[in-house]
Write a protein that holds these residues in place. Structure first.
Motif, PDB file in Angstrom:
ATOM      1  N   ARG A 163       0.831  -1.192   0.000  1.00 21.64           N
ATOM      2  CA  ARG A 163       0.000   0.000   0.000  1.00 21.64           C
ATOM      3  C   ARG A 163       0.879   1.261   0.000  1.00 21.64           C
ATOM      4  NH1 ARG A 163      -4.200  -0.338   4.521  1.00 21.64           N
ATOM      5  NH2 ARG A 163      -4.499  -2.356   3.553  1.00 21.64           N
ATOM      6  N   ALA A 164       1.962   1.202   0.815  1.00 21.32           N
ATOM      7  CA  ALA A 164       2.912   2.314   0.808  1.00 21.32           C
ATOM      8  C   ALA A 164       3.511   2.447  -0.579  1.00 21.32           C
ATOM      9  CB  ALA A 164       4.011   2.071   1.839  1.00 21.32           C
ATOM     10  N   GLY A 165       3.779   1.295  -1.216  1.00 23.78           N
ATOM     11  CA  GLY A 165       4.336   1.310  -2.565  1.00 23.78           C
ATOM     12  C   GLY A 165       3.409   1.995  -3.531  1.00 23.78           C
ATOM     13  N   VAL A 166       2.099   1.700  -3.410  1.00 23.74           N
ATOM     14  CA  VAL A 166       1.134   2.319  -4.321  1.00 23.74           C
ATOM     15  C   VAL A 166       1.087   3.829  -4.099  1.00 23.74           C
ATOM     16  CG1 VAL A 166      -1.308   2.496  -4.916  1.00 23.74           C
ATOM     17  CG2 VAL A 166      -0.262   0.258  -4.601  1.00 23.74           C
ATOM     18  N   ARG A 167       1.150   4.231  -2.801  1.00 24.19           N
ATOM     19  CA  ARG A 167       1.114   5.662  -2.532  1.00 24.19           C
ATOM     20  C   ARG A 167       2.333   6.351  -3.147  1.00 24.19           C
ATOM     21  NH1 ARG A 167       1.196   6.308   3.174  1.00 24.19           N
ATOM     22  NH2 ARG A 167      -0.680   5.051   3.163  1.00 24.19           N
ATOM     23  N   GLN A 168       3.478   5.693  -2.978  1.00 19.90           N
ATOM     24  CA  GLN A 168       4.720   6.219  -3.546  1.00 19.90           C
ATOM     25  C   GLN A 168       4.597   6.314  -5.082  1.00 19.90           C
ATOM     26  OE1 GLN A 168       8.017   3.657  -2.980  1.00 19.90           O
ATOM     27  NE2 GLN A 168       9.426   5.325  -2.512  1.00 19.90           N
ATOM     28  N   ALA A 169       4.054   5.241  -5.651  1.00 13.50           N
ATOM     29  CA  ALA A 169       3.878   5.233  -7.108  1.00 13.50           C
ATOM     30  C   ALA A 169       2.988   6.391  -7.532  1.00 13.50           C
ATOM     31  CB  ALA A 169       3.270   3.899  -7.545  1.00 13.50           C
ATOM     32  N   GLY A 170       1.962   6.663  -6.725  1.00 16.76           N
ATOM     33  CA  GLY A 170       1.060   7.763  -7.034  1.00 16.76           C
ATOM     34  C   GLY A 170       1.796   9.086  -7.106  1.00 16.76           C
ATOM     35  N   TRP A 171       2.673   9.322  -6.118  1.00 25.21           N
ATOM     36  CA  TRP A 171       3.426  10.582  -6.124  1.00 25.21           C
ATOM     37  C   TRP A 171       4.357  10.673  -7.331  1.00 25.21           C
ATOM     38  CZ3 TRP A 171       1.874  14.621  -3.856  1.00 25.21           C
ATOM     39  CH2 TRP A 171       1.170  14.537  -2.634  1.00 25.21           C
ATOM     40  N   LEU A 172       4.929   9.527  -7.697  1.00 27.34           N
ATOM     41  CA  LEU A 172       5.844   9.533  -8.848  1.00 27.34           C
ATOM     42  C   LEU A 172       5.091   9.788 -10.151  1.00 27.34           C
ATOM     43  CD1 LEU A 172       8.088   6.518  -7.822  1.00 27.34           C
ATOM     44  CD2 LEU A 172       8.876   8.854  -8.207  1.00 27.34           C
ATOM     45  N   LEU A 173       3.863   9.252 -10.205  1.00 28.52           N
ATOM     46  CA  LEU A 173       3.082   9.362 -11.434  1.00 28.52           C
ATOM     47  C   LEU A 173       2.370  10.705 -11.548  1.00 28.52           C
ATOM     48  CD1 LEU A 173       1.493   5.833 -11.690  1.00 28.52           C
ATOM     49  CD2 LEU A 173       2.588   7.017 -13.581  1.00 28.52           C
ATOM     50  N   ALA A 174       2.073  11.310 -10.388  1.00 27.38           N
ATOM     51  CA  ALA A 174       1.196  12.486 -10.389  1.00 27.38           C
ATOM     52  C   ALA A 174       1.632  13.602 -11.362  1.00 27.38           C
ATOM     53  CB  ALA A 174       1.063  13.027  -8.972  1.00 27.38           C
ATOM     54  N   PRO A 175       2.912  14.028 -11.340  1.00 29.13           N
ATOM     55  CA  PRO A 175       3.257  15.147 -12.230  1.00 29.13           C
ATOM     56  C   PRO A 175       2.960  14.837 -13.698  1.00 29.13           C
ATOM     57  CG  PRO A 175       5.081  14.636 -10.747  1.00 29.13           C
ATOM     58  CD  PRO A 175       4.062  13.554 -10.566  1.00 29.13           C
ATOM     59  N   ALA A 176       3.316  13.616 -14.130  1.00 26.49           N
ATOM     60  CA  ALA A 176       3.080  13.247 -15.530  1.00 26.49           C
ATOM     61  C   ALA A 176       1.583  13.203 -15.828  1.00 26.49           C
ATOM     62  CB  ALA A 176       3.721  11.898 -15.838  1.00 26.49           C
ATOM     63  N   LEU A 177       0.819  12.646 -14.885  1.00 25.93           N
ATOM     64  CA  LEU A 177      -0.625  12.542 -15.124  1.00 25.93           C
ATOM     65  C   LEU A 177      -1.257  13.929 -15.184  1.00 25.93           C
ATOM     66  CD1 LEU A 177      -1.644   9.455 -12.968  1.00 25.93           C
ATOM     67  CD2 LEU A 177      -1.328   9.616 -15.441  1.00 25.93           C
ATOM     68  N   VAL A 178      -0.811  14.834 -14.301  1.00 26.86           N
ATOM     69  CA  VAL A 178      -1.355  16.193 -14.323  1.00 26.86           C
ATOM     70  C   VAL A 178      -1.008  16.867 -15.655  1.00 26.86           C
ATOM     71  CG1 VAL A 178      -1.118  18.493 -13.318  1.00 26.86           C
ATOM     72  CG2 VAL A 178      -1.376  16.504 -11.834  1.00 26.86           C
ATOM     73  N   TRP A 179       0.237  16.726 -16.063  1.00 33.40           N
ATOM     74  CA  TRP A 179       0.673  17.355 -17.316  1.00 33.40           C
ATOM     75  C   TRP A 179      -0.137  16.827 -18.506  1.00 33.40           C
ATOM     76  CZ3 TRP A 179       4.528  21.112 -17.679  1.00 33.40           C
ATOM     77  CH2 TRP A 179       4.861  21.506 -18.976  1.00 33.40           C
ATOM     78  N   MET A 180      -0.260  15.494 -18.586  1.00 32.30           N
ATOM     79  CA  MET A 180      -0.972  14.907 -19.717  1.00 32.30           C
ATOM     80  C   MET A 180      -2.475  15.207 -19.622  1.00 32.30           C
ATOM     81  SD  MET A 180       1.427  13.902 -21.491  1.00 32.30           S
ATOM     82  CE  MET A 180       0.647  13.122 -22.885  1.00 32.30           C
ATOM     83  N   GLY A 181      -2.979  15.269 -18.374  1.00 36.31           N
ATOM     84  CA  GLY A 181      -4.388  15.595 -18.205  1.00 36.31           C
ATOM     85  C   GLY A 181      -4.684  17.004 -18.688  1.00 36.31           C
ATOM     86  N   LEU A 182      -3.802  17.937 -18.313  1.00 34.35           N
ATOM     87  CA  LEU A 182      -4.006  19.341 -18.669  1.00 34.35           C
ATOM     88  C   LEU A 182      -3.766  19.600 -20.153  1.00 34.35           C
ATOM     89  CD1 LEU A 182      -2.451  21.726 -15.995  1.00 34.35           C
ATOM     90  CD2 LEU A 182      -4.746  21.815 -16.977  1.00 34.35           C
TER      91      LEU A 182
END
Lengths: 286, 263
Positions: A8-27
């Motif tokens: 679960r900690a791994g998933v949270r960490q993965a989320g933080w790593l993915l977030a900038p790219a997802l925000v950029w591609m989303g926007l």
């Protein structure tokens, strides 16, 4: 217990790593596409802007014979390009796949090198060859095939040459990958059983190379369908393809809703093609 | 290869024919960029005058600067975000990962012109003036998935036990990443960044829609030169672009290959 906590900690960490790219591609990817989709259902304002009233009129307008003709022409260009690339690319890919291993890398390199050049420059390069006083006309006159220069540039033929040139490596690479994997003993077995060269080709080689053929055809068909530069530079005033039509609607006519509808239809065609590929590729790897 | 000699020779001839087709226009372009004649197709002796003319073209130099600036910044953004996303993706449960993998392929398959018009509409609607910034944003958006795909391919080939071994030997997760995974990924990251840089330098369609009047890049400049008429100057410029992009891609490949040999 600790395992699930760690993951679960791994998933949270993965989320933080993915977030900038997802925000950029989303926007800058998803949101703009959604806006195009929305505008394709809006109507054109009096001064070229957009009026936010829901309507299907843009899609209905696309069914106009004039526009349908552009879509049909584009499909015909894309199909012809795919067919020609397959005919040209297959012998080349087969030759490379059957060449001694140490030569294969060099051959592939030779196919790829022109491909690294700027697409615009590669297209422009053909203008030098195809124009009325260009190399091809000079060659044809010198060899006595024609007596007067013929107009090749700014015709459909020039567009076709440019498209085939632009996307040939997309065909050769997957074909090579599929052909290279074929077990040679299968071909020899077919020969030992008295199959003719043609039978070996149609009954052994082609079926085994099918994934590569499908991949290559899609990789050529999709970009040629949406081609913009090639018809713009090499084609004549009447060589319009979907890409030029979209650009024309956006930047010249400034009818954004119609342009948006046109680009969505193009995207739908591409996605249907991709979906078909994943179905054939995913369910039957051979 | 078995089979009759005529078939082998036929295949070789077809292959050489393909190569001829692939190299003819580029060769013509480069040869005629050294032609002294103004009307490009008659050979009137070797000359470097068109290259000299390029060096004097101020607008061209500005376009070059714009291109390099856009490529540097957008590559930086795409690489940072793409590498981070690739590493994050690897740690997701497989179902979510498979779904995101598919979604992130979308930018690679949709027609460029679609991306161009979508970004144009978006920037106009949020009233962000078209210019260097909008082009850079667009380039980072189409390069991010490219970087991610390349880095992910490398990441998948790495042995997860390496990082685990580092952890067993007392490394913190950050140390294990910093000292084990990152060095192993570095060639893929550098290769991806170089490729992104090249793609950005070469892009025409997305740039065309997002640039506005003030932000002419090299491909936009080439395009406007072509539209005003064929001239030996474009041949010279194109020849230089051919050499530049081939050099960059060769560099990118060399970097990626070196890692295969050293590990």
């Amino acid at each position: 217990m600790t395992g699930s906590l760690a993951s679960r900690a791994g998933v949270r960490q993965a989320g933080w790593l993915l977030a900038p790219a997802l925000v950029w591609m989303g926007l800058f990817f998803v949101l703009p596409l959604l806006i195009v989709l929305l505008i394709s259902f809006a109507s054109r304002g009096a001064y070229g802007g957009v009026e936010w009233t829901f309507t299907l009129v843009n899609y209905r307008d696309l069914a106009d014979p004039l526009y349908l003709w552009i879509y049909l022409r584009s499909c015909a260009f894309a199909l012809a390009t795919t067919g020609l690339c397959l005919c040209l690319g297959f012998p080349l890919a087969y030759y490379i796949a059957r060449a001694p291993a140490r030569w294969q890398g060099l051959w592939l390199m030779l196919v790829l090198v022109p491909f690294w050049t700027n697409f615009l420059v590669r297209t422009y390069a053909w203008m030098n060859v195809l124009r009325a006083d260009g190399l091809l006309n000079r060659l044809l006159i010198a060899t006595g095939f024609i007596s007067e220069p013929v107009e090749i540039l700014y015709t459909d033929l020039a567009v076709l040459i440019g498209l085939v040139y632009g996307y040939l490596p997309f065909m050769v690479l997957p074909l090579y990958a599929a052909l290279e994997r074929i077990d040679r003993s299968l071909i020899e077995a077919a020969r030992d059983l008295y199959a003719s060269g043609w039978t070996v080709f149609t009954r052994v080689i082609v079926p085994l190379a099918k994934p590569g053929i499908i991949a290559g055809c899609l990789l050529v068909f999709i970009p040629s369908l949406g081609a913009y530069i090639t018809p713009d530079l090499l084609g004549g005033a009447r060589s319009m393809m979907i890409g030029n039509f979209i650009q024309h609607e956006y930047l010249v006519v400034r009818d954004w809703p119609l342009g948006s509808a046109a680009s969505f239809v193009l995207m739908a065609m591409v996605l249907v093609g991709m979906w078909g590929y994943q179905r054939t590729g995913g369910e039957r790897p051979l | 290869m078995k089979g009759p000699a005529w078939r082998r020779r036929g295949l070789l001839a077809a292959s050489l024919g393909n190569l001829f087709f692939l190299y003819l226009p580029i060769a013509v372009l480069i040869v005629y960029s050294f032609n002294a004649a103004k009307l490009a197709m008659t050979w009137q002796g070797f000359s470097l005058q068109w290259y000299a003319a390029l060096a004097r073209d101020h607008a061209l130099i500005v376009a070059c600067q714009n291109s390099v600036l856009i490529a540097l910044v957008s590559t930086g953004v795409a690489t940072l975000l793409g590498v981070s996303a690739a590493i994050g993706l690897e740690r997701l449960p497989w179902r979510l990962r498979a779904w995101l993998d598919g979604a992130l392929l979308l930018p690679l398959v949709i027609p460029e012109i679609m991306m161009g018009v979508a970004l144009l509409l978006f920037f106009v609607l949020i009233k962000l003036p078209l210019g260097l910034l909008t082009v850079t944003i667009g380039h980072a958006a189409f390069n991010l998935p490219v970087v991610m795909v390349i880095v992910r391919a490398r990441l998948r080939k790495l042995d997860p036990q390496l990082e685990e071994a580092a952890r067993d030997l007392g490394a913190t997760p950050w140390q294990a990443f910093r000292r084990v995974t990152l060095p192993l990924l570095m060639p893929a990251i550098v290769g991806a960044a170089l490729l992104a840089f090249t793609v950005s330098l070469d892009d025409f369609v997305v740039t065309f829609f997002t640039a506005g009047p003030g932000a002419t890049t090299l491909p936009l400049k080439v395009y406007s030169m072509i539209k005003t008429g064929i001239s030996p100057e474009i041949n010279a410029l194109s020849a230089m672009l051919v050499v530049a992009s081939m050099g960059l891609v060769a560099l990118s490949l060399a970097v990626q290959r070196r890692r295969i040999f050293t590990h």
